[in-house]
Design a protein around this motif. Structure first.
Motif, mmCIF file in Angstrom:
data_model
loop_
_atom_site.group_PDB
_atom_site.id
_atom_site.type_symbol
_atom_site.label_atom_id
_atom_site.label_comp_id
_atom_site.label_asym_id
_atom_site.label_seq_id
_atom_site.Cartn_x
_atom_site.Cartn_y
_atom_site.Cartn_z
ATOM 1 N N SER A 128 0.821 -1.210 0.000
ATOM 2 C CA SER A 128 0.000 0.000 0.000
ATOM 3 C C SER A 128 0.856 1.262 0.000
ATOM 4 O O SER A 128 0.546 2.236 -0.689
ATOM 5 C CB SER A 128 -0.923 0.017 1.222
ATOM 6 N N LEU A 129 1.935 1.231 0.764
ATOM 7 C CA LEU A 129 2.845 2.377 0.818
ATOM 8 C C LEU A 129 3.468 2.639 -0.553
ATOM 9 O O LEU A 129 3.524 3.780 -1.012
ATOM 10 C CB LEU A 129 3.932 2.140 1.866
ATOM 11 N N MET A 130 3.932 1.586 -1.207
ATOM 12 C CA MET A 130 4.536 1.751 -2.536
ATOM 13 C C MET A 130 3.517 2.250 -3.555
ATOM 14 O O MET A 130 3.842 3.091 -4.404
ATOM 15 C CB MET A 130 5.177 0.442 -3.005
ATOM 16 N N LEU A 131 2.294 1.771 -3.481
ATOM 17 C CA LEU A 131 1.248 2.268 -4.377
ATOM 18 C C LEU A 131 0.950 3.736 -4.101
ATOM 19 O O LEU A 131 0.734 4.517 -5.034
ATOM 20 C CB LEU A 131 -0.027 1.434 -4.243
ATOM 21 N N GLN A 132 0.954 4.104 -2.838
ATOM 22 C CA GLN A 132 0.702 5.496 -2.471
ATOM 23 C C GLN A 132 1.844 6.404 -2.934
ATOM 24 O O GLN A 132 1.613 7.548 -3.319
ATOM 25 C CB GLN A 132 0.520 5.606 -0.963
ATOM 26 N N LYS A 133 3.063 5.907 -2.896
ATOM 27 C CA LYS A 133 4.231 6.711 -3.271
ATOM 28 C C LYS A 133 4.557 6.608 -4.771
ATOM 29 O O LYS A 133 5.516 7.229 -5.229
ATOM 30 C CB LYS A 133 5.451 6.295 -2.451
ATOM 31 N N LEU A 134 3.807 5.846 -5.522
ATOM 32 C CA LEU A 134 4.063 5.676 -6.953
ATOM 33 C C LEU A 134 4.152 7.000 -7.721
ATOM 34 O O LEU A 134 5.083 7.185 -8.510
ATOM 35 C CB LEU A 134 3.007 4.746 -7.563
ATOM 36 N N PRO A 135 3.225 7.948 -7.521
ATOM 37 C CA PRO A 135 3.368 9.235 -8.238
ATOM 38 C C PRO A 135 4.681 9.952 -7.918
ATOM 39 O O PRO A 135 5.313 10.526 -8.807
ATOM 40 C CB PRO A 135 2.161 10.047 -7.758
ATOM 41 N N ASP A 136 5.093 9.902 -6.644
ATOM 42 C CA ASP A 136 6.352 10.554 -6.257
ATOM 43 C C ASP A 136 7.550 9.840 -6.877
ATOM 44 O O ASP A 136 8.526 10.481 -7.262
ATOM 45 C CB ASP A 136 6.478 10.594 -4.738
ATOM 46 N N MET A 137 7.470 8.517 -6.969
ATOM 47 C CA MET A 137 8.559 7.771 -7.618
ATOM 48 C C MET A 137 8.640 8.113 -9.105
ATOM 49 O O MET A 137 9.742 8.220 -9.659
ATOM 50 C CB MET A 137 8.367 6.261 -7.414
ATOM 51 N N LEU A 138 7.498 8.334 -9.729
ATOM 52 C CA LEU A 138 7.492 8.739 -11.134
ATOM 53 C C LEU A 138 8.131 10.113 -11.296
ATOM 54 O O LEU A 138 8.920 10.332 -12.223
ATOM 55 C CB LEU A 138 6.066 8.745 -11.694
ATOM 56 N N VAL A 139 7.823 11.024 -10.388
ATOM 57 C CA VAL A 139 8.437 12.359 -10.434
ATOM 58 C C VAL A 139 9.953 12.241 -10.275
ATOM 59 O O VAL A 139 10.719 12.878 -11.009
ATOM 60 C CB VAL A 139 7.834 13.281 -9.352
ATOM 61 N N LEU A 140 10.393 11.432 -9.331
ATOM 62 C CA LEU A 140 11.836 11.235 -9.145
ATOM 63 C C LEU A 140 12.472 10.641 -10.392
ATOM 64 O O LEU A 140 13.567 11.043 -10.788
ATOM 65 C CB LEU A 140 12.098 10.339 -7.931
ATOM 66 N N PHE A 141 11.784 9.709 -11.022
ATOM 67 C CA PHE A 141 12.270 9.141 -12.279
ATOM 68 C C PHE A 141 12.449 10.248 -13.317
ATOM 69 O O PHE A 141 13.495 10.326 -13.971
ATOM 70 C CB PHE A 141 11.289 8.076 -12.795
ATOM 71 N N LEU A 142 11.444 11.133 -13.446
ATOM 72 C CA LEU A 142 11.517 12.214 -14.435
ATOM 73 C C LEU A 142 12.652 13.189 -14.140
ATOM 74 O O LEU A 142 13.238 13.766 -15.050
ATOM 75 C CB LEU A 142 10.187 12.973 -14.493
ATOM 76 N N LEU A 143 12.975 13.377 -12.872
ATOM 77 C CA LEU A 143 14.027 14.333 -12.502
ATOM 78 C C LEU A 143 15.434 13.763 -12.599
ATOM 79 O O LEU A 143 16.386 14.506 -12.783
ATOM 80 C CB LEU A 143 13.788 14.847 -11.080
ATOM 81 N N PHE A 144 15.577 12.443 -12.488
ATOM 82 C CA PHE A 144 16.914 11.862 -12.409
ATOM 83 C C PHE A 144 17.312 10.992 -13.595
ATOM 84 O O PHE A 144 18.497 10.904 -13.896
ATOM 85 C CB PHE A 144 17.057 11.025 -11.124
ATOM 86 N N ILE A 145 16.407 10.339 -14.267
ATOM 87 C CA ILE A 145 16.776 9.321 -15.243
ATOM 88 C C ILE A 145 16.904 9.824 -16.687
ATOM 89 O O ILE A 145 17.928 9.576 -17.320
ATOM 90 C CB ILE A 145 15.798 8.120 -15.177
#
Length: 156
Positions: A128-145
């Motif tokens: 549930s935590l990972m699903l909740q943080k999925l949008p933030d992980m996508l943002v981090l992906f866009l900023l770093f990768i």
């Protein structure tokens, strides 16, 4: 007249669309988060939560820390568009802190209940935590990768 001539030297940034999308996403995610909390708690629930948060120093610090975290994330959003490399690293740090606290609070090591995720087992809570943080992980992906993002922050 040349004596009062105003000269400005503003460098125009060529902000990649990926970075712009990430910044907009940070602001949107935080605004939606706040609106969802307000909707879940309602007017009376918000008053109760603030009153409960003011009862002890620990709860007050957690409440103020959560507000500070939201403001820092929004600051990061505006700063990444300006090409500030520190802002994307600070955003990563805020995500690590928020995720760590949510995980700990969900396992019973923190409070209040608002900052925890319900689940029958550690695996359910983590999922549930990972699903909740999925949008933030996508943002981090866009900023770093993506290459345009890395190049943009390297040049600034």
């Amino acid at each position: 007249m040349g004596f009062f001539k105003k000269t400005t030297h503003h460098a125009k940034l060529n902000v990649p669309a990926i970075v712009q999308v990430a910044a907009i996403a940070i602001i949107t995610i935080r605004c939606v988060d706040v609106l969802m909390v307000l909707n879940v708690l309602g007017g009376r629930g918000i008053v109760d939560f603030v009153q409960r948060s003011a009862q002890t120093w620990a709860l007050t610090l957690i409440f103020l820390g959560s507000l500070l975290l939201v403001f820092i994330e929004i600051l990061c959003a505006f700063s990444v568009v300006k090409g500030r490399n520190w802002a994307r690293w600070l955003y990563l740090l805020t995500q690590l802190v928020a995720t760590g606290y949510l995980w700990a609070a969900s396992l019973g090591y923190g409070y209040p209940e608002l900052f925890s995720i319900a689940g029958g087992s550690r695996r359910e809570i983590f999922r549930s935590l990972m699903l909740q943080k999925l949008p933030d992980m996508l943002v981090l992906f866009l900023l770093f990768i993506p290459t345009p993002s890395r190049r943009f922050f390297r040049l600034q």
